[in-house]
Design a protein around this motif. Structure first.
Motif, PDB file in Angstrom:
ATOM      1  N   GLU A 138       0.555  -0.682  -0.155  1.00  0.00           N
ATOM      2  CA  GLU A 138      -0.070  -0.083  -0.002  1.00  0.00           C
ATOM      3  C   GLU A 138       1.149   1.107  -0.041  1.00  0.00           C
ATOM      4  OE1 GLU A 138      -2.751  -0.108   3.018  1.00  0.00           O
ATOM      5  OE2 GLU A 138      -3.660  -2.215   2.477  1.00  0.00           O
ATOM      6  N   GLY A 139       0.007   2.593  -1.029  1.00  0.00           N
ATOM      7  CA  GLY A 139       1.351   3.235  -0.308  1.00  0.00           C
ATOM      8  C   GLY A 139       2.747   3.566  -1.091  1.00  0.00           C
ATOM      9  N   ARG A 140       3.285   3.865  -0.501  1.00  0.00           N
ATOM     10  CA  ARG A 140       4.660   4.022  -0.671  1.00  0.00           C
ATOM     11  C   ARG A 140       5.894   3.392  -0.113  1.00  0.00           C
ATOM     12  NH1 ARG A 140       5.034  10.976  -0.278  1.00  0.00           N
ATOM     13  NH2 ARG A 140       3.316  10.627   0.185  1.00  0.00           N
ATOM     14  N   GLY A 155      10.368  -1.109  -6.366  1.00  0.00           N
ATOM     15  CA  GLY A 155       8.792  -0.104  -6.658  1.00  0.00           C
ATOM     16  C   GLY A 155       7.760   0.370  -5.394  1.00  0.00           C
ATOM     17  N   THR A 156       6.818   1.311  -6.041  1.00  0.00           N
ATOM     18  CA  THR A 156       5.994   0.761  -5.304  1.00  0.00           C
ATOM     19  C   THR A 156       4.375   0.583  -5.390  1.00  0.00           C
ATOM     20  OG1 THR A 156       5.341   3.525  -5.533  1.00  0.00           O
ATOM     21  CG2 THR A 156       7.285   3.320  -3.630  1.00  0.00           C
ATOM     22  N   GLU A 170       2.978  -0.204  -9.515  1.00  0.00           N
ATOM     23  CA  GLU A 170       2.940   1.425  -9.743  1.00  0.00           C
ATOM     24  C   GLU A 170       3.744   2.721 -10.090  1.00  0.00           C
ATOM     25  OE1 GLU A 170       0.417   4.742  -7.076  1.00  0.00           O
ATOM     26  OE2 GLU A 170      -0.529   3.056  -6.842  1.00  0.00           O
ATOM     27  N   ARG A 171       4.171   2.417  -9.232  1.00  0.00           N
ATOM     28  CA  ARG A 171       6.155   2.841  -9.632  1.00  0.00           C
ATOM     29  C   ARG A 171       7.373   2.539  -9.643  1.00  0.00           C
ATOM     30  NH1 ARG A 171       8.266   7.964  -6.237  1.00  0.00           N
ATOM     31  NH2 ARG A 171       9.557   9.047  -7.712  1.00  0.00           N
ATOM     32  N   VAL A 177      10.773  -3.504 -15.802  1.00  0.00           N
ATOM     33  CA  VAL A 177       9.634  -5.033 -15.930  1.00  0.00           C
ATOM     34  C   VAL A 177       9.714  -5.199 -17.182  1.00  0.00           C
ATOM     35  CG1 VAL A 177       7.649  -5.413 -15.086  1.00  0.00           C
ATOM     36  CG2 VAL A 177       8.909  -4.547 -13.225  1.00  0.00           C
ATOM     37  N   LEU A 178       9.927  -6.767 -17.329  1.00  0.00           N
ATOM     38  CA  LEU A 178       9.553  -6.932 -18.737  1.00  0.00           C
ATOM     39  C   LEU A 178       8.637  -7.694 -18.934  1.00  0.00           C
ATOM     40  CD1 LEU A 178      13.346  -7.760 -19.558  1.00  0.00           C
ATOM     41  CD2 LEU A 178      12.149  -5.610 -20.220  1.00  0.00           C
TER      42      LEU A 178
END
Length: 179
Positions: A138-140, A155-156, A170-171, A177-178
Motif C-alpha cells: 500500500e501507498g509508498r 518499486g511502490t 504503480e511506480r 519490468v519486462l
C-alpha cells in the motif's frame, strides 16, 4: 445478629472495596480483548480444502473466536505440492489473519518466495487477499522483487497475482519490468 457475623460482613466489605477497580481501570480492562487461545512455539495449519494447506510456524499465536482473527509473531510459512516439494515459503515479524476469509496483513521484514517461479518478494509490509490470490503493498511502501535468480526491481504500489506470478508496480524506482 451476632458480633462475629457483623464483624465478618464489615471485613468482607472492606476487602471487596479494596479489591474493586476504579472506573478508569474497569474501562481499560473492558477495552482489552483477551485471546480465546494463545500458543507459543506453535504450528498452525490454514486449510480451506481448495488448495494445498499453508503451514505456519510462529513464536506466538493468539486466536480470537469473536472477531475470527489470529495474531502471530515470528512467523514462517510454507506450502507444499502433491509431491511434498515446497512451492511457497516466507516469513514476517508479525501477521494478522482473518480466519474466515484467510486475508492477512504481514508486517516487519516480510519475505514471500514462489520457488518454481524463482520469485522473491521483500517488503516491510504486505497484504494478502486470499480470494483473488493477490499480494499487495500500500501507498509508498517500497518492495524489492528478485526474479530469475538475479534480476531485481524495486518499486511502490505492488500487485502480485500469485497464481500466475504476474507482477505490476504503480511506480518503478529501480530496475526494469519486462512484459
Amino acid at each position: 445478629m451476632s458480633k462475629k457475623y457483623l464483624l465478618g460482613m464489615v471485613l468482607a466489605s472492606f476487602l471487596f472495596a479494596a479489591c474493586s477497580l476504579s472506573p478508569e481501570q474497569a474501562a481499560l480492562v473492558r477495552s482489552v480483548e483477551l485471546p480465546d487461545l494463545a500458543l507459543t512455539n506453535a504450528t498452525y495449519v490454514l486449510d480451506r480444502g481448495e488448495d494445498h494447506p499453508l503451514y505456519i510456524v510462529a513464536g506466538y499465536i493468539a486466536l480470537f473466536d469473536q472477531t475470527h482473527k489470529a495474531l502471530a509473531t515470528s512467523v514462517t510459512f510454507t506450502q507444499r505440492d502433491d509431491q511434498g516439494s515446497v512451492v511457497l515459503q516466507g516469513s514476517a515479524d508479525e501477521a494478522t489473519v482473518d480466519l474466515q476469509s484467510y486475508d492477512a496483513q504481514l508486517r516487519g521484514s516480510v519475505t514471500v518466495e514462489k520457488i518454481d517461479q524463482q520469485l522473491l518478494i521483500e517488503a516491510q509490509e504486505l497484504q494478502w487477499v486470499h480470494e483473488q490470490q493477490l499480494l499487495l503493498s500500500e501507498g509508498r511502501e517500497e518492495v524489492l522483487i528478485t526474479y530469475e535468480g538475479n534480476k531485481r526491481v524495486r518499486g511502490t504500489g505492488l500487485i502480485v497475482e500469485l497464481a500466475t506470478s504476474n507482477v505490476t508496480f504503480e511506480r518503478v524506482l529501480e530496475g526494469v519490468v519486462l512484459p
